[in-house]
Motif scaffolding. Structure first.
Motif, PDB file in Angstrom:
ATOM      1  N   TYR A   1      14.192 -22.901  35.164  1.00 31.01           N
ATOM      2  CA  TYR A   1      13.066 -22.665  34.249  1.00 31.01           C
ATOM      3  C   TYR A   1      13.467 -22.952  32.805  1.00 31.01           C
ATOM      4  O   TYR A   1      12.720 -23.574  32.049  1.00 31.01           O
ATOM      5  CB  TYR A   1      12.608 -21.222  34.413  1.00 31.01           C
ATOM      6  CG  TYR A   1      11.715 -20.670  33.327  1.00 31.01           C
ATOM      7  CD1 TYR A   1      10.365 -21.008  33.261  1.00 31.01           C
ATOM      8  CD2 TYR A   1      12.234 -19.775  32.373  1.00 31.01           C
ATOM      9  CE1 TYR A   1       9.548 -20.468  32.265  1.00 31.01           C
ATOM     10  CE2 TYR A   1      11.426 -19.243  31.393  1.00 31.01           C
ATOM     11  CZ  TYR A   1      10.081 -19.594  31.332  1.00 31.01           C
ATOM     12  OH  TYR A   1       9.278 -19.071  30.350  1.00 31.01           O
TER      13      TYR A   1
ATOM     14  N   ALA B   1      16.307 -20.056  40.146  1.00 33.98           N
ATOM     15  CA  ALA B   1      14.978 -20.387  39.627  1.00 33.98           C
ATOM     16  C   ALA B   1      14.900 -20.155  38.120  1.00 33.98           C
ATOM     17  O   ALA B   1      14.308 -20.952  37.383  1.00 33.98           O
ATOM     18  CB  ALA B   1      13.917 -19.553  40.342  1.00 33.98           C
TER      19      ALA B   1
ATOM     20  N   ARG C   1       4.758 -16.265  35.710  1.00 32.66           N
ATOM     21  CA  ARG C   1       4.596 -17.453  36.548  1.00 32.66           C
ATOM     22  C   ARG C   1       5.101 -17.237  37.974  1.00 32.66           C
ATOM     23  O   ARG C   1       4.480 -17.693  38.943  1.00 32.66           O
ATOM     24  CB  ARG C   1       5.342 -18.634  35.938  1.00 32.66           C
ATOM     25  CG  ARG C   1       5.208 -19.919  36.754  1.00 32.66           C
ATOM     26  CD  ARG C   1       6.214 -20.982  36.345  1.00 32.66           C
ATOM     27  NE  ARG C   1       6.091 -21.388  34.959  1.00 32.66           N
ATOM     28  CZ  ARG C   1       6.796 -22.386  34.418  1.00 32.66           C
ATOM     29  NH1 ARG C   1       7.677 -23.049  35.171  1.00 32.66           N
ATOM     30  NH2 ARG C   1       6.651 -22.696  33.155  1.00 32.66           N
ATOM     31  N   THR C   2       6.245 -16.555  38.114  1.00 34.60           N
ATOM     32  CA  THR C   2       6.911 -16.479  39.414  1.00 34.60           C
ATOM     33  C   THR C   2       6.802 -15.139  40.116  1.00 34.60           C
ATOM     34  O   THR C   2       7.041 -15.045  41.323  1.00 34.60           O
ATOM     35  CB  THR C   2       8.414 -16.785  39.241  1.00 34.60           C
ATOM     36  OG1 THR C   2       9.009 -15.748  38.434  1.00 34.60           O
ATOM     37  CG2 THR C   2       8.621 -18.141  38.580  1.00 34.60           C
TER      38      THR C   2
ATOM     39  N   ASN D   1      16.647 -16.268  43.084  1.00 37.03           N
ATOM     40  CA  ASN D   1      15.888 -15.934  41.877  1.00 37.03           C
ATOM     41  C   ASN D   1      16.639 -16.383  40.629  1.00 37.03           C
ATOM     42  O   ASN D   1      16.041 -16.857  39.654  1.00 37.03           O
ATOM     43  CB  ASN D   1      15.638 -14.429  41.813  1.00 37.03           C
ATOM     44  CG  ASN D   1      14.719 -13.941  42.918  1.00 37.03           C
ATOM     45  OD1 ASN D   1      14.010 -14.730  43.550  1.00 37.03           O
ATOM     46  ND2 ASN D   1      14.733 -12.638  43.176  1.00 37.03           N
TER      47      ASN D   1
ATOM     48  N   ARG E   1      11.761  -9.479  44.470  1.00 37.43           N
ATOM     49  CA  ARG E   1      11.474 -10.445  43.408  1.00 37.43           C
ATOM     50  C   ARG E   1      11.967  -9.927  42.052  1.00 37.43           C
ATOM     51  O   ARG E   1      11.192  -9.548  41.162  1.00 37.43           O
ATOM     52  CB  ARG E   1       9.972 -10.748  43.349  1.00 37.43           C
ATOM     53  CG  ARG E   1       9.395 -11.203  44.671  1.00 37.43           C
ATOM     54  CD  ARG E   1       9.987 -12.528  45.109  1.00 37.43           C
ATOM     55  NE  ARG E   1       9.427 -13.645  44.341  1.00 37.43           N
ATOM     56  CZ  ARG E   1       9.933 -14.871  44.361  1.00 37.43           C
ATOM     57  NH1 ARG E   1      11.014 -15.143  45.073  1.00 37.43           N
ATOM     58  NH2 ARG E   1       9.357 -15.831  43.654  1.00 37.43           N
TER      59      ARG E   1
END
Length: 392
Positions: free
Chosen positions: A314, A310, A79-80, A307, A49
């Protein structure tokens, strides 16, 4: 949100006509092209991550008390659970191209999952097949909120490989108090009383479009003859010593000190200058001005593609886009962010919503155009002629 505190010190669109870039783009180098099936690496996003994000200096929000902290990135991680290694390593498009091109040309990882380059350079990456197509199913905010005027660049049909980070306008800046009158047209730069007090941008890709617009050319479909007409005119102006010099982002200092009264300039820079000197004005000329973008891309073999996708999505949430726009002061690629700022209880932030250099209104948009790219076949000869005039 806090308004971005200082003018950028590096040109967002600077170019030095790097030899490696000209060689690859001008000659094609067939071996450098990567076929679509060879661009993806093993995506480790689900179990690893994190991601590596390379950007320009001073191009993201920072905390007032700790400049090493970046509130929007920190909020994304909270948040992620995805941590972001953020590096401000891009100072020049060609320099960065030279840094990562050996890996991409040799089908190796670059160590970066997300990069930001000017769209003319993004075109080079797309032509060479060095960036991956993004999965828009994972990016509903991009699909919904991306500025319609930025959706269809000629170099990347459907914006499949690139997403604007920020946008901007190349126009005219001038010191109205010292000049004593308004400037409305590119042609106004050539007035006799401005001899020796005008600068133009040195980069080919930065300069040519606005100068063509001054000649009444449609920059979405310009021809080689239009380019050479501009060069002929600029050569005469240089011979007459009308043009003081050609600059990168150092035009900011010249304009601030009064050594220069008028110049080619970027909209975001001038917004920052106006905070200290309200006499500095930015003009979208009557003939029009160039709208450009600097875009996020995912290099081949990136290990954290999911990732990266994402993170891109965002930054297209209107609330996040508004926070970023309030700091960098360039044209926001998310028009819906305007309403977020307009509803702010902070008067300064609410005022940004009414600034057409951040959120262009309909009248301004009708005078903005995105220039067609210089093709790989054109670039070598065009760069040679332009750089000979500029002295690069």
């Amino acid at each position: 949100m806090t308004k971005y505190p200082g003018a950028p010190r590096f040109s967002r669109r600077s170019v030095l006509a790097g030899a490696a870039g000209l060689l690859l783009a001008g000659c094609g180098v067939p071996a450098a092209y990567v076929e679509p099936g060879d661009r993806a690496g093993r995506d480790l996003s689900r179990r690893d991550r994190r991601l590596d994000f390379a950007n320009w200096p001073l191009y993201i929000d920072t905390d007032d008390e700790d400049e090493s902290r970046r509130p929007t990135l920190d909020a994304f991680t909270d948040r992620t659970g995805i941590s972001v290694r953020y590096t401000e390593e891009i100072n020049d498009n060609d320099e960065f191209f030279g840094k990562i091109s050996p890996a991409l040309m040799n089908r190796q990882e670059t160590g970066r999952d997300l990069v930001v380059v000017s769209d003319w350079m993004a075109a080079r990456f797309v032509r060479l097949g060095w960036v991956q197509e993004m999965d828009r199913d994972r990016q509903p905010n991009v699909a919904r909120y991306l500025d319609p005027q930025l959706r269809r660049p000629a170099f990347d049909e459907g914006r499949r490989h690139s997403v604007p980070w920020q946008s901007g306008i190349t126009g005219i800046a001038y010191n109205r108090r010292k000049l004593g009158r308004e400037l409305r047209s590119v042609r106004d730069l050539w007035a006799a009383d401005l001899r020796g007090k005008v600068t133009l941008l040195s980069g080919l890709d930065e300069s040519f479009a606005l100068l063509m617009q001054g000649d009444g050319v449609d920059i979405t479909r310009w021809a080689a003859d239009d380019f050479h007409t501009v060069c002929d005119h600029v050569e005469r102006l240089v011979a007459q010593r009308h043009i003081r010099r050609f600059t990168g982002n150092d035009y900011i200092k010249d304009l601030s000190t009064g050594d220069v009264l008028a110049c080619q300039a970027y909209s975001g820079d001038v917004i920052q200058l106006q905070a200290d000197n309200p006499a500095i004005e930015f003009v979208v000329p009557e003939e029009g001005a160039e709208l450009w973008a600097e875009s996020l891309m995912i290099p081949n073999l990136a290990r954290h593609k999911g990732n990266a996708e994402a993170l891109v999505d965002y930054y297209y949430e209107p609330e996040v886009a508004a926070e970023l726009a309030a700091w960098v002061n360039y044209v926001c690629p998310v028009p819906a962010a305007r309403d977020v700022l307009a509803d702010s209880d902070d008067e300064e932030l609410a005022a940004l919503a009414e600034d057409p250099l951040i959120f262009p209104d309909g009248a301004m948009r009708r005078r903005l155009a995105i220039a067609r790219d210089i093709t790989s076949e054109e670039r070598t000869d065009f760069a040679k002629r332009w750089n000979g005039i500029v002295g690069l």
